[in-house]
Design a protein around this motif. Structure first.
Motif, short mmCIF file in Angstrom:
data_model
loop_
_atom_site.label_atom_id
_atom_site.label_comp_id
_atom_site.label_asym_id
_atom_site.label_seq_id
_atom_site.Cartn_x
_atom_site.Cartn_y
_atom_site.Cartn_z
N LEU A 41 0.84 -1.18 0.00
CA LEU A 41 0.00 0.00 0.00
C LEU A 41 0.89 1.24 0.00
O LEU A 41 1.74 1.40 0.87
CB LEU A 41 -0.90 0.00 1.25
CG LEU A 41 -1.66 1.27 1.58
CD1 LEU A 41 -2.69 1.57 0.50
CD2 LEU A 41 -2.32 1.16 2.95
N THR A 42 0.68 2.11 -0.98
CA THR A 42 1.43 3.36 -1.05
C THR A 42 0.50 4.51 -0.67
O THR A 42 -0.62 4.62 -1.19
CB THR A 42 1.99 3.60 -2.45
OG1 THR A 42 2.79 2.49 -2.85
CG2 THR A 42 2.85 4.86 -2.49
N THR A 43 0.97 5.34 0.26
CA THR A 43 0.19 6.51 0.68
C THR A 43 0.95 7.79 0.35
O THR A 43 2.17 7.77 0.15
CB THR A 43 -0.10 6.47 2.19
OG1 THR A 43 1.12 6.63 2.92
CG2 THR A 43 -0.77 5.16 2.57
N GLU A 44 0.21 8.88 0.32
CA GLU A 44 0.83 10.19 0.08
C GLU A 44 0.33 11.17 1.12
O GLU A 44 -0.89 11.35 1.30
CB GLU A 44 0.51 10.69 -1.33
CG GLU A 44 1.23 11.99 -1.66
CD GLU A 44 1.08 12.39 -3.12
OE1 GLU A 44 0.90 13.60 -3.37
OE2 GLU A 44 1.13 11.49 -3.99
N LEU A 45 1.25 11.80 1.81
CA LEU A 45 0.93 12.77 2.85
C LEU A 45 1.89 13.94 2.71
O LEU A 45 3.11 13.76 2.74
CB LEU A 45 1.07 12.13 4.23
CG LEU A 45 0.78 13.03 5.44
CD1 LEU A 45 -0.68 13.47 5.44
CD2 LEU A 45 1.12 12.31 6.74
N ASP A 46 1.34 15.13 2.52
CA ASP A 46 2.14 16.35 2.36
C ASP A 46 3.16 16.21 1.24
O ASP A 46 4.33 16.63 1.37
CB ASP A 46 2.84 16.71 3.68
CG ASP A 46 1.86 17.00 4.80
OD1 ASP A 46 0.76 17.49 4.50
OD2 ASP A 46 2.20 16.73 5.97
N GLY A 47 2.74 15.56 0.15
CA GLY A 47 3.60 15.41 -1.02
C GLY A 47 4.62 14.30 -0.93
O GLY A 47 5.40 14.09 -1.87
N ARG A 48 4.64 13.57 0.17
CA ARG A 48 5.62 12.49 0.35
C ARG A 48 4.92 11.14 0.28
O ARG A 48 3.92 10.92 0.95
CB ARG A 48 6.33 12.63 1.69
CG ARG A 48 7.36 11.54 1.96
CD ARG A 48 7.98 11.71 3.32
NE ARG A 48 8.93 10.64 3.61
CZ ARG A 48 9.56 10.48 4.77
NH1 ARG A 48 9.36 11.36 5.74
NH2 ARG A 48 10.40 9.49 4.94
N ARG A 49 5.47 10.25 -0.52
CA ARG A 49 4.90 8.90 -0.66
C ARG A 49 5.65 7.91 0.23
O ARG A 49 6.88 7.94 0.30
CB ARG A 49 4.94 8.44 -2.12
CG ARG A 49 4.04 9.25 -3.02
CD ARG A 49 3.80 8.60 -4.35
NE ARG A 49 2.77 9.32 -5.10
CZ ARG A 49 2.16 8.84 -6.18
NH1 ARG A 49 2.49 7.64 -6.65
NH2 ARG A 49 1.24 9.55 -6.79
N LEU A 54 -0.44 -3.79 3.90
CA LEU A 54 -1.80 -3.95 4.40
C LEU A 54 -2.12 -5.44 4.46
O LEU A 54 -1.93 -6.15 3.46
CB LEU A 54 -2.79 -3.24 3.47
CG LEU A 54 -4.27 -3.60 3.61
CD1 LEU A 54 -4.80 -3.20 4.97
CD2 LEU A 54 -5.08 -2.96 2.49
N THR A 55 -2.57 -5.91 5.60
CA THR A 55 -2.93 -7.32 5.77
C THR A 55 -4.39 -7.43 6.18
O THR A 55 -4.83 -6.75 7.11
CB THR A 55 -2.05 -8.00 6.83
OG1 THR A 55 -0.69 -7.97 6.39
CG2 THR A 55 -2.47 -9.46 7.03
N ILE A 56 -5.12 -8.29 5.47
CA ILE A 56 -6.47 -8.67 5.86
C ILE A 56 -6.38 -10.10 6.39
O ILE A 56 -5.91 -11.00 5.69
CB ILE A 56 -7.46 -8.59 4.69
CG1 ILE A 56 -7.50 -7.16 4.13
CG2 ILE A 56 -8.85 -9.04 5.12
CD1 ILE A 56 -8.36 -7.01 2.90
#
Length: 323
Positions: A41-49, A54-56
């Motif tokens: 899972l890749t997230t982006e916060l304040d321009g930073r990835r 992620l585990t189900i």
């Protein structure tokens, strides 16, 4: 790891709002393994990835997961190189996704070392000993859910699928392990939280530098010696024959012993524990082969690999834990 539950990026974009991680921008299923649904899972916060895992959880319930997730946090806080679970804004480590428990953990650097040499085995041995010591004051307790109680449950399910020779080996080894597990020697072996599945694909390296252990979802409380045996049976064998490579065995055991010295009781129980570790994975692979679950991405493991290892451990004693 595998993918049993389908999840789209749109699903995750709404769900991830409860975490302080920003927006979900990419999601990719992970094909290896056979227990849970896993995704990069890749997230982006304040321009930073940033990339996470992620585990189900397909088999574990909300009541069981605190042991695994809190153990990882406990170890990470004590300097053991493990993924750290990310809490929600409300402080929860596990929340529902498509009606199943799900968690996000940090992604380790590096890659799996699938052709380890003595230097890699030494690094694993030292970190495993450090992990065992760090877990001594972990307050939660859960038995090894794939221990001898499960062996008794799984054996009747696989026996109808075995040859006469396989049936004889399984029955005789179960009887042997019943005697060992019921002995005073086994009761004296040092115990605590164990990884219980520390194979080559569950450790990350950057060159010769170990960057972390992951996939703690078979962890439980058992003898530390069993954990060492599981690790040796994977890291220190010829994959075609199951024969131990003495140089790798010696490197791993010596590095472990330098951090957490083995006891005389562990020396006495070493051969039995190696057989127990081989039996556990032969039996679980037989069970997964003959009692499969549906998955979008699933690669079953060959049970004959651990049958060979078990036969080899029965026939030939392994190098001693220490001189």
């Amino acid at each position: 790891m595998a993918v049993f539950t389908s999840v789209s990026l749109d699903d995750v974009q709404a769900w991830i709002a409860q975490f302080p991680l920003g927006d979900a921008v990419a999601l990719k299923g992970i094909a290896s393994g056979i227990e849970n649904s896993n995704f990069f899972l890749t997230t982006e916060l304040d321009g930073r990835r940033t990339e996470y895992v992620l585990t189900i959880f397909e088999n574990l319930g909300f009541e069981q997961l605190p042991f695994y997730l809190q153990l990882m946090r406990h170890l990470a806080m004590r300097g053991v190189l493990v993924p750290e679970p990310v809490p929600t804004r409300a402080g929860e480590l596990c929340v529902p996704l498509h009606g199943k428990p799900a968690a996000i953990v940090s992604k380790l650097e590096g890659s799996s070392q699938m052709a380890p040499g003595p230097v890699h085995c030494a690094a694993v041995g030292a970190m495993l000993a450090k992990m065992h010591l760090a877990g001594q004051d972990f307050p939660l307790h859960q038995p090894n859910l794939r221990g001898i109680a499960w062996w008794h449950e799984a054996t009747p399910a696989v026996l109808p699928h075995l040859t006469e020779q396989e049936t004889h080996l399984l029955r005789s080894e179960i009887h042997y392990q019943e005697a060992f597990h019921g002995s005073d020697l086994h009761k004296r072996l040092p115990q605590g939280p164990v990884h219980a599945d520390l194979f080559r694909n569950n450790v990350m390296f950057d060159g010769a530098r170990l960057t972390g252990f992951f996939d703690f979802y078979f962890a439980g409380c058992d003898t530390w010696l069993f954990d060492v045996a599981v690790t040796v049976n994977d890291w220190c064998v010829d994959l075609d024959t199951g024969v131990l490579d003495e140089a790798r065995v010696r490197a791993m055991l010596d590095a472990y012993h330098a951090v957490r010295p083995f006891t005389a009781d562990e020396q006495a129980g070493w051969q039995c524990s190696l057989r127990a570790a081989a039996l556990r994975f032969w039996l679980s692979r037989l069970y997964d082969l003959h009692r499969p679950r549906e998955a979008e991405i699933l690669t079953p493991h060959d049970p004959t690999h651990f049958e060979r290892i078990l036969r080899e451990r029965v026939a030939h004693p392994a190098p001693r834990l220490f001189a």
